[in-house]
Motif scaffolding. Structure first.
Motif: not given
Length: 291
Positions: A176-180
Motif C-alpha cells: 500500500a501507499i501512504l501519500p502525505v
C-alpha cells in the motif's frame, strides 16, 4: 499584548486544550471549589479536566464506575442542568456512596452531547461547602455545554479531514501507499500514525510506501513522529519505504534521512516500486502497437 499574541493564546489545537480554557473561564465567574469535565462510555467515568481551588475534590485523570458518580445523576436528569444545593439532603444522592464525602456541599452538572445526541460526558461544579447557584450560573453551564458540543464536532471533523488527507491506498496484495500531503503538524502526525496502524492491520501488508513529496512544512517534532511510524511498522512486520524526500526537508531536519538508516529510500514512487519488484504498466488500446 498584541492582537497576534492574543489570537495565538486563544487558539486551541484540540478538545483537551479548549476544555481547560473553558474551566478557566468558568472559575472566574463561579467561586465554587471544583470545576471538572468528565467523559464516560456508559460504564466508566473519566475526569478529563479538573480545576480545584481550596481543596482537591476531583483528580484529573482519575476513573470511577459511572454509577457511583454525580455525573451519572446529571446524565439521568437529562438535558437541563442538575442543581443540588445540599448534597446531604437530596433524595437523588441517597444511594450514591461517594455523596457521604461531601456532607452539605453542593453540585451542578449538565451533560455534554455530540451533535447526534450521543452523550460524551458532563461538565460539572462541586463543593464540599454550601454554594448558592444563581440563574446566571445555570445559564453559563448550559452555554458551556453547548460550546463543548461545538468543539467536539470540530475536532471530529478535523480528524476526518486529516484521515482523508493521508489515505492508505492499496496497490496490490501486501503493498500500500501512504501519500502525505500538505503541512505536517504534531497533531496531524499522530493522527496519521493512528490511522496507518489501524488500516495496516486490516490489510495484512508486507510493504508500506510513505510518499512525502507533497509535504509543504516539516519540523523536528514531526520528524520524530515519522521516525516513530517507521519504527512501529518494523515492529509489526511491515517494511517501510520512503519516497519523495525533498531538499528543504534535508536542510530543515538534517538528521532525518540519516535516522532512516536501513530503510529503503527512493526519489519517487516508480523507482521504489521497481526496487520492490513491482512495475507500473500503462493500459494501451488493442492494436496500438504498445505493450
Amino acid at each position: 499584548m498584541s492582537l497576534q499574541e492574543n489570537k495565538k493564546k486563544r487558539s486551541f489545537r484540540n478538545f483537551d486544550e479548549a476544555a481547560g480554557h473553558i474551566l478557566e473561564m468558568l472559575s472566574k465567574q463561579l467561586k465554587i471549589n471544583t470545576l471538572f469535565i468528565a467523559k464516560n462510555d456508559g460504564q466508566t467515568n473519566e475526569i478529563v479536566k479538573s480545576r480545584n481551588t481550596r481543596k482537591e475534590l476531583i483528580i484529573e485523570g482519575s476513573f470511577l464506575p459511572l454509577e457511583n458518580t454525580f455525573c451519572s445523576l446529571s446524565i439521568s436528569y437529562g438535558e437541563a442542568p442538575l442543581v443540588i444545593e445540599d448534597i446531604s439532603k437530596s433524595k437523588m444522592t441517597e444511594s450514591l456512596e461517594i455523596a457521604s464525602q461531601f456532607d452539605n456541599g453542593s453540585f451542578i452538572g449538565i451533560p455534554v452531547y455530540y451533535e447526534d445526541g450521543e452523550v460524551y460526558g458532563t461538565i460539572c461544579g462541586l463543593d464540599n461547602e454550601p454554594f448558592e447557584f444563581t440563574e446566571e450560573h445555570i445559564y453559563t453551564f448550559e452555554t458551556m455545554s453547548s460550546l463543548l458540543t461545538y468543539v467536539l464536532e470540530l475536532e471530529k471533523a478535523n480528524n476526518q479531514i486529516q484521515t482523508l488527507s493521508s489515505p492508505l491506498v492499496p496497490v496490490t496484495k501486501g503493498l500500500a501507499i501512504l501519500p502525505v500531503i500538505g503541512e505536517i503538524t504534531t497533531q496531524r502526525a499522530q493522527t496519521i500514525i493512528d490511522h496507518v496502524l489501524t488500516k495496516a492491520g486490516e490489510k495484512d501488508l508486507e510493504y508500506l510506501v510513505i510518499d512525502v513529496s507533497g509535504v509543504s512544512q516539516i519540523n523536528t517534532a514531526v520528524d520524530e513522529y515519522l521516525l516513530k511510524l517507521v519504527d512501529i511498522l518494523k515492529v509489526v512486520g511491515i517494511a517501510p519505504v520512503i519516497t519523495g524526500i525533498q531538499p528543504f526537508m534535508a536542510l530543515k531536519v538534517p538528521h532525518f534521512a540519516a535516522s532512516l538508516k536501513g530503510v529503503l529510500i527512493e526519489a519517487n514512487l516508480e523507482t521504489a516500486l521497481k526496487q520492490l519488484g513491482f512495475v507500473l504498466m500503462q493500459n494501451c488500446p488493442k492494436n496500438s502497437g504498445r505493450l
